[in-house]
Design an enzyme around this catalytic site. Sequence first.
Site, PDB file in Angstrom:
ATOM      1  N   HIS A 349       0.801  -1.228   0.000  1.00  0.00           N
ATOM      2  CA  HIS A 349       0.000   0.000   0.000  1.00  0.00           C
ATOM      3  C   HIS A 349       0.831   1.274   0.000  1.00  0.00           C
ATOM      4  CE1 HIS A 349      -4.121  -1.474   0.467  1.00  0.00           C
ATOM      5  NE2 HIS A 349      -3.631  -2.429   1.210  1.00  0.00           N
ATOM      6  N   THR A 637      -8.749   5.918  -2.228  1.00  0.00           N
ATOM      7  CA  THR A 637     -10.113   5.423  -2.454  1.00  0.00           C
ATOM      8  C   THR A 637     -11.120   6.555  -2.266  1.00  0.00           C
ATOM      9  OG1 THR A 637     -10.125   4.614  -0.172  1.00  0.00           O
ATOM     10  CG2 THR A 637      -9.708   3.003  -1.911  1.00  0.00           C
TER      11      THR A 637
END
Length: 792
Positions: A349, A637
């Site tokens: 990530h 996101t």
Amino acid sequence: MNAVSNLRDEILRHLTFTLGKDRPNATVYDWRMALSYAVRDRIMVPWFDATRRTWAEDRKRVYYLSMEFLIGRLLEDAIINLGIHHEAEEAMAALGQDFRAVVEDEPDAALGNGGLGRLAACFMESMATLGCPAYGYGIRYENGLFRQRFQTGQQVEAPEDWLAQTHPWEFPRPEAKYVIPFGGHVETKGGQSIWVPGASVHAMAHDTLVIGWQGKWANTLRFWSAEPTNLFDLERFNRGDYTAAAEPEVLARTLSRVLYPDDTTYQGKELRLKQEFFLTSAALQDILRRFLQNHADLRALPNHVAIQMNDTHPAIAGPELIRLLVDEHHMDFRDAVNVAQKCLGYTNHTLLPEALERWATFTFGNVLPRHMQIVEQIDHWHLDENHSRPHYVGIVKHHEVRMGELAFIMSHKVNGVSALHSDLVKQNLFPELDKLHPGRIINQTNGVTPRRWLKMCNPALSGLITETIGEGWESHLDRLRELEPAIDTKPFLADFGAAKRQNKVALSNWIGGQGVSVSPDALFDVQIKRIHEYKRQLLNILETIARWSAIRDKPNGDWVPRVKIFGGKSAPGYAVAKEIIHLINDVARTINADPVTGDLLKVVFPPNYNVSMAQRLVPAADLSEQISTAGKEASGTGNMKFMMNGAPTIGTLDGANVEILKEVGAENFFLFGLTAEEVPKRRENPEHSANAIEASKPLQDVLQMIAEGRFSPEQKDRYHGLVHRIWHHDYFLVASDFDSYIKAQECADAAFADRDRWLRMAALNTARSGFFSSDRTIRGYMQDIWSVEPAI
């Protein structure tokens, strides 16, 4: 009996027999709990059915390991996915209760921080929607991250108390309890290594139901709470040494108390490593127990088990699985490595070096002495298997255990979370390992669940979508493309604008309750993210100051009114991020009190950003701020949620912005800034920040105002350090991108002033957001990483 009266009776039954209350004395809390239990009852049948089918058909399961699951409120989410929203509203009305007040009484589960945890929650919902048999594993944090408040503009952390009330969505599982050892030493007996721990705790399971869309399948989120293996030392207690007697209980309570303890101290680092091992060991022991109920040969584990490590936090899974296979089940080391690799996948990530965990071998060996041996064995095994591995590559280097390299080597697949990020993982993060293992790194671009982030949080827009293209889009988000013909018609754009305004009025009223008056006719410009230098909230507030100064210089100009909205928390030990929060609040205090700029510019920073706040902000946003330094944001996101809800992006070519730009088209995106290729080249010039500032009069003026204490008159030198860093140590290139950002903001103003043009841009963002459903992402994981077939 119709559905509404049936649900009403179930609510009353729980109010009476579960909560022990009668109607006249019931509080909002009581009604919320009664409704929650009535809704939970309806999830039990699909939950049991899914579990029975998985066992009966001997299906492969996915196990998703994450330190965070930012699940937010669960009541309305379950109601939406069960398709009983109308019945629930009507039933509560029949009982004389305000449905909205009841569902908003639910506290957010404090089990995550930011995007990584929210992604895990979206993935669990999508796995349930797609019928992918799965367990999520996390820690049941008693106090979560922290509750944020502002005191004289500064972030102050207080314990989160979400578990002060009964949590109706979980089932304690005292029979699912495992011993988690720590410390001690390793002995050798008969050629075998025997770990003799110095301390241990129990991990006890608490199961939360995750229901998919239309209630067809349900999975389990299993959270571990730590309990002492011995409640207390009675002998010490009787001697009067009460503190020492309680040590086992203190260790256990500490382990599952706080998400991400401040690790600027040795004790904080040790606690964080213990938490990661606590989660991972409990999960793996649970996985092996479940497998061995129906199977005898552990070499077949990969045929039935897929384990996904969400970032490096659970990277200890490789050594721990090997330990369990070798030490407890007597498997050969090389066979154990082979089994573990085939089971494990690793999602990366971040490209930030500080976020790729590295543990001092001293700390690692103290906390996990057996695992230190196994990690060294893995490193030697990998070198034996790959003689061309460069000398500077490996897991244990410079007295550190590198968890990124460990996760890579122990996984059969490593994935990035956007197309650009996955390329950078290959090129910049693990280039040598990628050459040794070509094809191991793949991409799975992130997504978000449209059930929560459109259907639930934006009923005005989701209702218009259903009215325009019919039902069923919630689980087939690509169908949003069917909106495009309607976007060219005036009636649809008028309805789209009315839906957005409805959301903006609701948010304006809520912000008014926070003490700031804003107009719903202004452009709502929103940046909601963890506060971090690379996410560049600093760039945003510097542009805000420049805008304020320009309006003051020409108050009668043709300005587009703007409301700048910030949301996010800083890590407790991150001094620079806390300084940025302080600056934003100081600037807000000054601008919001300025009669010259008035309603032309407001700055709002509500404290304690969480999922529920995001559900207010996202549907009302006009402009989505995605302004990270190119090459630093893995995906994002929030950018997808804003796009889905009709907010054009102002952003750099970073993370999933690249794919958003491709989907929506350059004419519907406000692009600015250096590219990921240009960023390192700019840094090669040691004078890059000074040069950029000297070339920008607006930036010079902004920095001068900050330096002279314009926003901190009570302490004029408060931000001297911050200004000095921008001039001389601007690693995240705020100064270099400032003028380009100003121009992009001017383009946004011009577009917003043309209402038809803006509405069309916004509507096209919604229509072209189908790619960013987490259902699409999970299908990719199921096919490319987990080799799992859907059960429905």
